[in-house]
Design a protein around this motif. Sequence first.
Motif, PDB file in Angstrom:
ATOM      1  N   ARG A 177      70.692  74.106  68.681  1.00 33.26           N
ATOM      2  CA  ARG A 177      71.789  75.020  68.363  1.00 33.26           C
ATOM      3  C   ARG A 177      72.307  74.702  66.969  1.00 33.26           C
ATOM      4  NH1 ARG A 177      75.194  74.962  74.058  1.00 33.26           N
ATOM      5  NH2 ARG A 177      73.531  75.883  75.290  1.00 33.26           N
ATOM      6  N   THR A 178      72.695  75.740  66.250  1.00 37.53           N
ATOM      7  CA  THR A 178      73.302  75.569  64.943  1.00 37.53           C
ATOM      8  C   THR A 178      74.808  75.637  65.127  1.00 37.53           C
ATOM      9  OG1 THR A 178      71.404  76.611  63.907  1.00 37.53           O
ATOM     10  CG2 THR A 178      73.411  76.465  62.598  1.00 37.53           C
ATOM     11  N   LEU A 179      75.495  74.555  64.782  1.00 29.89           N
ATOM     12  CA  LEU A 179      76.934  74.455  64.979  1.00 29.89           C
ATOM     13  C   LEU A 179      77.659  74.582  63.646  1.00 29.89           C
ATOM     14  CD1 LEU A 179      76.857  71.390  67.399  1.00 29.89           C
ATOM     15  CD2 LEU A 179      76.872  73.811  67.999  1.00 29.89           C
ATOM     16  N   ASP A 180      78.508  75.588  63.538  1.00 28.92           N
ATOM     17  CA  ASP A 180      79.335  75.774  62.353  1.00 28.92           C
ATOM     18  C   ASP A 180      80.647  75.027  62.558  1.00 28.92           C
ATOM     19  OD1 ASP A 180      77.547  77.464  61.049  1.00 28.92           O
ATOM     20  OD2 ASP A 180      78.330  79.227  62.080  1.00 28.92           O
ATOM     21  N   ALA A 220      78.859  78.260  71.496  1.00 29.12           N
ATOM     22  CA  ALA A 220      78.069  79.129  72.361  1.00 29.12           C
ATOM     23  C   ALA A 220      77.572  80.360  71.603  1.00 29.12           C
ATOM     24  CB  ALA A 220      78.905  79.563  73.569  1.00 29.12           C
ATOM     25  N   ALA A 221      78.391  80.863  70.673  1.00 28.62           N
ATOM     26  CA  ALA A 221      77.991  82.059  69.936  1.00 28.62           C
ATOM     27  C   ALA A 221      76.858  81.778  68.966  1.00 28.62           C
ATOM     28  CB  ALA A 221      79.188  82.624  69.181  1.00 28.62           C
ATOM     29  N   ASN A 222      76.768  80.542  68.493  1.00 30.51           N
ATOM     30  CA  ASN A 222      75.740  80.184  67.526  1.00 30.51           C
ATOM     31  C   ASN A 222      74.524  79.550  68.178  1.00 30.51           C
ATOM     32  OD1 ASN A 222      77.215  81.079  65.332  1.00 30.51           O
ATOM     33  ND2 ASN A 222      78.368  79.172  65.242  1.00 30.51           N
ATOM     34  N   ALA A 223      74.436  79.649  69.486  1.00 28.67           N
ATOM     35  CA  ALA A 223      73.342  79.001  70.199  1.00 28.67           C
ATOM     36  C   ALA A 223      72.012  79.680  69.876  1.00 28.67           C
ATOM     37  CB  ALA A 223      73.593  79.065  71.705  1.00 28.67           C
ATOM     38  N   GLN A 224      71.031  78.850  69.574  1.00 28.16           N
ATOM     39  CA  GLN A 224      69.677  79.335  69.358  1.00 28.16           C
ATOM     40  C   GLN A 224      68.771  78.501  70.247  1.00 28.16           C
ATOM     41  OE1 GLN A 224      68.824  78.855  65.250  1.00 28.16           O
ATOM     42  NE2 GLN A 224      70.135  80.532  64.604  1.00 28.16           N
ATOM     43  N   THR A 225      68.055  79.160  71.113  1.00 23.63           N
ATOM     44  CA  THR A 225      67.208  78.422  72.033  1.00 23.63           C
ATOM     45  C   THR A 225      65.755  78.634  71.668  1.00 23.63           C
ATOM     46  OG1 THR A 225      67.146  80.266  73.569  1.00 23.63           O
ATOM     47  CG2 THR A 225      68.860  78.619  73.919  1.00 23.63           C
ATOM     48  N   LYS A 264      77.229  72.828  54.968  1.00 23.12           N
ATOM     49  CA  LYS A 264      76.080  73.383  55.685  1.00 23.12           C
ATOM     50  C   LYS A 264      76.258  73.191  57.201  1.00 23.12           C
ATOM     51  CE  LYS A 264      71.102  72.751  55.982  1.00 23.12           C
ATOM     52  NZ  LYS A 264      69.974  71.967  55.515  1.00 23.12           N
ATOM     53  N   PRO A 265      75.931  74.204  57.994  1.00 25.28           N
ATOM     54  CA  PRO A 265      76.009  74.049  59.455  1.00 25.28           C
ATOM     55  C   PRO A 265      75.087  72.927  59.935  1.00 25.28           C
ATOM     56  CG  PRO A 265      75.661  76.341  58.855  1.00 25.28           C
ATOM     57  CD  PRO A 265      75.501  75.537  57.610  1.00 25.28           C
ATOM     58  N   VAL A 266      75.459  72.320  61.031  1.00 22.92           N
ATOM     59  CA  VAL A 266      74.703  71.200  61.593  1.00 22.92           C
ATOM     60  C   VAL A 266      73.824  71.709  62.726  1.00 22.92           C
ATOM     61  CG1 VAL A 266      74.912  68.983  62.779  1.00 22.92           C
ATOM     62  CG2 VAL A 266      76.575  69.618  61.026  1.00 22.92           C
ATOM     63  N   ARG A 267      72.575  71.290  62.738  1.00 24.22           N
ATOM     64  CA  ARG A 267      71.645  71.666  63.808  1.00 24.22           C
ATOM     65  C   ARG A 267      71.611  70.512  64.811  1.00 24.22           C
ATOM     66  NH1 ARG A 267      68.291  75.716  64.908  1.00 24.22           N
ATOM     67  NH2 ARG A 267      66.259  75.267  65.782  1.00 24.22           N
ATOM     68  N   ASP A 268      71.876  70.830  66.071  1.00 27.46           N
ATOM     69  CA  ASP A 268      71.947  69.824  67.125  1.00 27.46           C
ATOM     70  C   ASP A 268      70.912  70.165  68.190  1.00 27.46           C
ATOM     71  OD1 ASP A 268      72.718  67.771  68.765  1.00 27.46           O
ATOM     72  OD2 ASP A 268      74.715  68.554  69.185  1.00 27.46           O
ATOM     73  N   CYS A 269      69.986  69.252  68.437  1.00 26.35           N
ATOM     74  CA  CYS A 269      68.940  69.459  69.447  1.00 26.35           C
ATOM     75  C   CYS A 269      69.159  68.483  70.600  1.00 26.35           C
ATOM     76  CB  CYS A 269      67.558  69.244  68.837  1.00 26.35           C
ATOM     77  SG  CYS A 269      67.143  70.444  67.566  1.00 26.35           S
ATOM     78  N   ARG A 270      69.217  69.023  71.811  1.00 29.76           N
ATOM     79  CA  ARG A 270      69.382  68.220  73.028  1.00 29.76           C
ATOM     80  C   ARG A 270      68.551  68.858  74.142  1.00 29.76           C
ATOM     81  NH1 ARG A 270      75.967  67.715  73.530  1.00 29.76           N
ATOM     82  NH2 ARG A 270      76.381  67.350  71.336  1.00 29.76           N
ATOM     83  N   LEU A 316      86.462  76.214  69.619  1.00 31.33           N
ATOM     84  CA  LEU A 316      85.284  75.416  69.279  1.00 31.33           C
ATOM     85  C   LEU A 316      84.172  75.615  70.295  1.00 31.33           C
ATOM     86  CD1 LEU A 316      86.872  72.095  68.048  1.00 31.33           C
ATOM     87  CD2 LEU A 316      85.667  73.780  66.683  1.00 31.33           C
ATOM     88  N   GLY A 317      84.511  75.697  71.562  1.00 29.85           N
ATOM     89  CA  GLY A 317      83.507  75.939  72.589  1.00 29.85           C
ATOM     90  C   GLY A 317      82.856  77.296  72.438  1.00 29.85           C
TER      91      GLY A 317
END
Length: 89
Positions: free
Chosen positions: A46-49, A18-23, A56-62, A13-14
Amino acid sequence: MRLTNICFAAVLLGATGAANAQTSAPAVAAAPSGKVVKDPNRMICRTLDTTGSRLKPVRDCRTAKAWADAQELDRRDIDRIQANRYKNE
């Protein structure tokens, strides 16, 4: 479920996150000493699958600081699980 399966799932999961990270464009500032300092308050999305899901993948902004804190917590959890791995068998 065996503890090794849980450890593997946590690592997987980690790695997926990290592989789907979009900055976004990096926000950097020049320090007086000439070093480049990244802003800990910049937003990173980041888009988390979800593995095994067709949703649908979840987009998480922090903030960068929040992502770093979450990564540190994950690392501590994995270290704790691996340290206790042989005690429970």
